[in-house]
Design an enzyme around this catalytic site. Structure first.
Site, PDB file in Angstrom:
ATOM      1  N   GLU A  77       9.072  19.956 -25.316  1.00  0.00           N
ATOM      2  CA  GLU A  77       8.345  20.196 -23.806  1.00  0.00           C
ATOM      3  C   GLU A  77       8.831  21.509 -23.655  1.00  0.00           C
ATOM      4  O   GLU A  77       8.146  22.200 -22.746  1.00  0.00           O
ATOM      5  CB  GLU A  77       8.651  19.079 -22.955  1.00  0.00           C
ATOM      6  CG  GLU A  77       8.239  17.577 -23.519  1.00  0.00           C
ATOM      7  CD  GLU A  77       6.699  17.204 -23.630  1.00  0.00           C
ATOM      8  OE1 GLU A  77       5.986  18.175 -23.231  1.00  0.00           O
ATOM      9  OE2 GLU A  77       6.277  16.359 -24.092  1.00  0.00           O
ATOM     10  N   LYS A 114       6.204  23.536 -14.352  1.00  0.00           N
ATOM     11  CA  LYS A 114       5.501  22.416 -14.059  1.00  0.00           C
ATOM     12  C   LYS A 114       4.614  22.138 -12.809  1.00  0.00           C
ATOM     13  O   LYS A 114       3.543  22.013 -12.174  1.00  0.00           O
ATOM     14  CB  LYS A 114       5.958  21.120 -14.689  1.00  0.00           C
ATOM     15  CG  LYS A 114       4.856  19.881 -14.440  1.00  0.00           C
ATOM     16  CD  LYS A 114       5.218  18.692 -15.424  1.00  0.00           C
ATOM     17  CE  LYS A 114       4.242  17.719 -15.148  1.00  0.00           C
ATOM     18  NZ  LYS A 114       4.408  16.507 -15.889  1.00  0.00           N
ATOM     19  N   ARG A 160       0.722  -1.128  -0.046  1.00  0.00           N
ATOM     20  CA  ARG A 160       0.037   0.008  -0.014  1.00  0.00           C
ATOM     21  C   ARG A 160       0.962   1.096  -0.049  1.00  0.00           C
ATOM     22  O   ARG A 160       0.425   2.316   0.498  1.00  0.00           O
ATOM     23  CB  ARG A 160      -1.026  -0.071   1.365  1.00  0.00           C
ATOM     24  CG  ARG A 160      -2.008  -1.269   1.181  1.00  0.00           C
ATOM     25  CD  ARG A 160      -3.100  -0.908   2.222  1.00  0.00           C
ATOM     26  NE  ARG A 160      -4.008  -2.044   2.264  1.00  0.00           N
ATOM     27  CZ  ARG A 160      -3.807  -3.179   2.855  1.00  0.00           C
ATOM     28  NH1 ARG A 160      -2.828  -3.270   3.840  1.00  0.00           N
ATOM     29  NH2 ARG A 160      -4.681  -4.187   2.659  1.00  0.00           N
ATOM     30  N   LYS A 201       2.477  11.596 -11.530  1.00  0.00           N
ATOM     31  CA  LYS A 201       1.820  10.840 -12.176  1.00  0.00           C
ATOM     32  C   LYS A 201       2.790   9.448 -12.291  1.00  0.00           C
ATOM     33  O   LYS A 201       3.761   9.689 -12.877  1.00  0.00           O
ATOM     34  CB  LYS A 201       1.238  11.094 -13.509  1.00  0.00           C
ATOM     35  CG  LYS A 201       0.115  12.199 -13.359  1.00  0.00           C
ATOM     36  CD  LYS A 201      -0.325  12.455 -14.884  1.00  0.00           C
ATOM     37  CE  LYS A 201      -1.555  13.171 -14.887  1.00  0.00           C
ATOM     38  NZ  LYS A 201      -1.810  13.714 -16.428  1.00  0.00           N
ATOM     39  N   HIS A 233      -0.736  13.792 -30.087  1.00  0.00           N
ATOM     40  CA  HIS A 233      -1.214  12.381 -29.742  1.00  0.00           C
ATOM     41  C   HIS A 233      -1.840  11.941 -30.993  1.00  0.00           C
ATOM     42  O   HIS A 233      -1.744  10.786 -31.485  1.00  0.00           O
ATOM     43  CB  HIS A 233      -2.303  12.281 -28.832  1.00  0.00           C
ATOM     44  CG  HIS A 233      -1.540  12.804 -27.340  1.00  0.00           C
ATOM     45  ND1 HIS A 233      -2.242  12.699 -26.348  1.00  0.00           N
ATOM     46  CD2 HIS A 233      -0.243  12.320 -26.947  1.00  0.00           C
ATOM     47  CE1 HIS A 233      -1.540  12.802 -25.226  1.00  0.00           C
ATOM     48  NE2 HIS A 233       0.031  12.522 -25.623  1.00  0.00           N
ATOM     49  N   ARG A 237      -4.222  22.340 -15.117  1.00  0.00           N
ATOM     50  CA  ARG A 237      -3.138  21.063 -15.640  1.00  0.00           C
ATOM     51  C   ARG A 237      -3.353  21.057 -17.247  1.00  0.00           C
ATOM     52  O   ARG A 237      -2.394  20.599 -17.629  1.00  0.00           O
ATOM     53  CB  ARG A 237      -3.515  19.987 -15.021  1.00  0.00           C
ATOM     54  CG  ARG A 237      -2.025  19.508 -14.661  1.00  0.00           C
ATOM     55  CD  ARG A 237      -2.046  18.085 -13.526  1.00  0.00           C
ATOM     56  NE  ARG A 237      -1.048  17.111 -13.803  1.00  0.00           N
ATOM     57  CZ  ARG A 237      -0.560  16.593 -12.657  1.00  0.00           C
ATOM     58  NH1 ARG A 237      -0.778  16.622 -11.489  1.00  0.00           N
ATOM     59  NH2 ARG A 237       0.580  15.740 -13.000  1.00  0.00           N
TER      60      ARG A 237
HETATM   61  N1  LIG Z   1       4.409  10.555 -15.462  1.00  0.00           N
HETATM   62  C1  LIG Z   1       4.547  11.534 -16.345  1.00  0.00           C
HETATM   63  O1  LIG Z   1       3.821  12.755 -15.875  1.00  0.00           O
HETATM   64  C2  LIG Z   1       4.646  11.624 -17.589  1.00  0.00           C
HETATM   65  C3  LIG Z   1       5.086  12.775 -18.241  1.00  0.00           C
HETATM   66  C4  LIG Z   1       5.283  12.434 -19.725  1.00  0.00           C
HETATM   67  C5  LIG Z   1       5.550  11.314 -20.107  1.00  0.00           C
HETATM   68  N2  LIG Z   1       5.828  10.378 -19.152  1.00  0.00           N
HETATM   69  C6  LIG Z   1       6.188   8.927 -20.059  1.00  0.00           C
HETATM   70  O2  LIG Z   1       7.626   8.982 -20.051  1.00  0.00           O
HETATM   71  C7  LIG Z   1       7.732   7.851 -20.953  1.00  0.00           C
HETATM   72  C8  LIG Z   1       8.889   8.305 -22.017  1.00  0.00           C
HETATM   73  O3  LIG Z   1      10.042   8.833 -21.125  1.00  0.00           O
HETATM   74  P1  LIG Z   1      11.512   9.005 -21.815  1.00  0.00           P
HETATM   75  O4  LIG Z   1      11.200   9.982 -23.046  1.00  0.00           O
HETATM   76  O5  LIG Z   1      12.275   9.317 -20.980  1.00  0.00           O
HETATM   77  O6  LIG Z   1      11.757   7.743 -22.700  1.00  0.00           O
HETATM   78  P2  LIG Z   1      12.559   6.328 -21.979  1.00  0.00           P
HETATM   79  O7  LIG Z   1      12.485   6.176 -20.488  1.00  0.00           O
HETATM   80  O8  LIG Z   1      12.249   5.082 -22.588  1.00  0.00           O
HETATM   81  O9  LIG Z   1      13.992   6.700 -22.204  1.00  0.00           O
HETATM   82  C9  LIG Z   1      14.312   6.694 -23.536  1.00  0.00           C
HETATM   83  C10 LIG Z   1      15.641   6.068 -24.117  1.00  0.00           C
HETATM   84  O10 LIG Z   1      16.848   6.818 -23.421  1.00  0.00           O
HETATM   85  C11 LIG Z   1      17.544   5.777 -22.722  1.00  0.00           C
HETATM   86  N3  LIG Z   1      18.174   6.614 -21.728  1.00  0.00           N
HETATM   87  C12 LIG Z   1      17.890   7.039 -20.643  1.00  0.00           C
HETATM   88  N4  LIG Z   1      18.595   7.966 -19.865  1.00  0.00           N
HETATM   89  C13 LIG Z   1      19.612   7.905 -20.720  1.00  0.00           C
HETATM   90  C14 LIG Z   1      20.983   8.351 -20.466  1.00  0.00           C
HETATM   91  N5  LIG Z   1      21.170   9.388 -19.657  1.00  0.00           N
HETATM   92  N6  LIG Z   1      21.762   8.270 -21.517  1.00  0.00           N
HETATM   93  C15 LIG Z   1      21.714   7.411 -22.599  1.00  0.00           C
HETATM   94  N7  LIG Z   1      20.425   7.033 -22.701  1.00  0.00           N
HETATM   95  C16 LIG Z   1      19.620   7.233 -21.884  1.00  0.00           C
HETATM   96  C17 LIG Z   1      16.796   4.739 -22.123  1.00  0.00           C
HETATM   97  O11 LIG Z   1      17.238   3.680 -22.013  1.00  0.00           O
HETATM   98  C18 LIG Z   1      15.701   4.571 -23.209  1.00  0.00           C
HETATM   99  O12 LIG Z   1      16.333   3.916 -24.472  1.00  0.00           O
HETATM  100  C19 LIG Z   1       6.413   7.525 -21.626  1.00  0.00           C
HETATM  101  O13 LIG Z   1       6.116   6.231 -21.168  1.00  0.00           O
HETATM  102  C20 LIG Z   1       5.531   8.552 -21.127  1.00  0.00           C
HETATM  103  O14 LIG Z   1       4.261   8.119 -20.934  1.00  0.00           O
HETATM  104  C21 LIG Z   1       5.207  10.297 -18.010  1.00  0.00           C
HETATM  105 ZN   LIG Z   2       4.638  15.424 -23.589  1.00  0.00          ZN
END
Ligand SMILES: NC(=O)c1ccc[n+]([C@@H]2O[C@H](COP(=O)([O-])OP(=O)(O)OC[C@H]3O[C@@H](n4cnc5c(N)ncnc54)[C@H](O)[C@@H]3O)[C@@H](O)[C@H]2O)c1
Ligand SMILES: [Zn+2]
Length: 354
Positions: A170, A212, A106, A128, A238, A227
């Site tokens: 972003e 943010k 939990r 999130k 999207h 938001r």
């Molecule tokens: N929680 C939220 O509010 C929120 C907001 C926006 C996006 N998201 C989510 O985030 C995800 C996308 O995140 P992302 O773009 O970071 O993708 P990701 O986590 O897949 O990372 C992208 C790639 O970069 C690599 N990587 C990470 N750090 C690295 C580094 N320092 N050096 C080299 N390679 C590295 C990873 O292994 C991966 O291959 C999606 O699933 C999306 O839904 C969540």
């Molecule tokens: Zn985004």
């Protein structure tokens, strides 16, 4: 916490956050190879017992299988209520690890050390967490604020170029919705930014997270509407992501196209000036962000349909976040289909429209 060299201070940071006991570091093989050693050393020095749990690379890691596999690992290593999970990776790692922390026993403490630009300016702020279902993205999750967010700027040096550039979309978004000074900084320093100059990256990450965090703290559970401004470029974005198949466009690239569409729409509606639109397009160009879709054919009707399915639409009404001036946006709904289609076409290269 934002700055260079922070992972080497992870132990002290967790101590200051009042955490004790064991820490499960959740990461991906490539990232663990680069950054686990320093993180682990710092945690051990501060007296923590450290375990490493590896998840696969890519969006597929945000699955029920991986969630339960992580729960099982926590159980196997005897993790209790007072122990913690630390995500070391991008948004995928943070979303999965955060949701595991929210649900195991939990809820146990969660710390998010984002290593992508997207994680540092976006996903690690706002609480999130979640996973995907076969039916769609982020369909199961919770709001679960981390006990600390560690954004070590040094980790951005190893990001693949395309990944890094796409996430700048972003940052442009934050400038347009809230901060004309940030926007100006992007206009004037594109070269330095693309060269990943640490000083400027620190400014970008801290300004973006600040914006943010401000929006989110006034509308934590997305109930008051504020938001929603964070969705600038995302409704169209999207649509492009889905219509093109996620493999062709990175999220940030789709958001860049989405902002091009929203800006076009705002100009057509007389909300935004043509001069403002030129400034925006110029920033995209300087930062190497796409202005038009050119990866195969895109079906405008398909983009529209995908937008209608967007889970963020409320009671069947599509809402658009549109720029009024740099630093300020307005929300409009019930817009003519014709205008929406024209806006999509404005971000499709000639010969790439079906
Ligand atoms: N929680 C939220 O509010 C929120 C907001 C926006 C996006 N998201 C989510 O985030 C995800 C996308 O995140 P992302 O773009 O970071 O993708 P990701 O986590 O897949 O990372 C992208 C790639 O970069 C690599 N990587 C990470 N750090 C690295 C580094 N320092 N050096 C080299 N390679 C590295 C990873 O292994 C991966 O291959 C999606 O699933 C999306 O839904 C969540
Ligand atoms: Zn985004």
């Amino acid at each position: 916490l934002i700055g260079p060299g922070l992972l080497k201070r992870t132990g002290a940071i967790l101590k200051a956050a009042g955490l004790q006991g064991k820490v499960m570091v959740v990461s991906q093989p490539k990232i663990a190879h680069l950054y686990f050693k320093n993180t682990e050393r710092s945690l051990r020095r501060a007296g923590y017992t450290v375990k490493l749990h590896l998840i696969p690379n890519g969006e597929t890691a945000k699955s029920q299988t991986e969630l339960f596999r992580l729960h099982a690992a926590l159980l196997e290593h005897g993790f209790e209520r007072r122990d913690s999970i630390l995500a070391l990776g991008g948004g995928v790692t943070g979303d999965l690890a955060g949701f595991a922390a929210a649900t195991y026993l939990r809820g146990i403490a969660f710390v998010n050390a984002g290593t992508t630009l997207l994680a540092q300016v976006d996903s690690s702020i706002g609480g999130k967490t979640g996973i995907n279902l076969p039916e769609g993205k982020n369909l199961v999750g919770s709001f679960y604020p981390p006990r600390a967010v560690i954004s070590d700027i040094d980790t951005l040096k190893t990001l693949p170029d395309r990944e890094f550039r796409a996430s700048l979309a972003e940052v442009v978004k934050y400038g347009v919705i809230r901060d004309a000074v940030l926007f100006r900084l992007l206009e004037l320093n594109a070269k330095k930014i693309l060269g990943r100059h640490p000083g400027i990256l620190e400014t970008i990450v801290s300004t973006s997270s600040g914006i943010k965090a401000g929006v989110v703290s006034r509308d934590e559970f997305e109930t008051k509407g504020e938001r929603m401004i964070l969705n600038f470029g995302h409704t169209f974005g999207h649509g492009f992501e889905q219509a093109s198949g996620y493999l062709k466009l990175l999220h940030g690239e789709a958001v860049s196209l989405g902002m091009v569409c929203a800006t076009h729409l705002a100009v057509k509606l007389g909300i935004f000036s043509a001069a403002g639109q030129q400034r925006l397009l110029c920033v995209f160009r300087r930062l190497g962000l796409p202005l038009s879709f050119s990866k195969g054919k895109v079906d405008i009707q398909e983009v529209c349909r995908a937008m209608m399915h967007d889970k963020k639409k409320k009671a069947g009404v599509l809402r658009f976040v549109l720029p009024e001036k740099i630093g300020k946006v307005v929300i409009r709904q019930n817009l003519e289909q014709r205008l929406v289609r024209q806006a999509i076409a404005s971000a499709c290269a000639k010969g790439h429209v079906k």
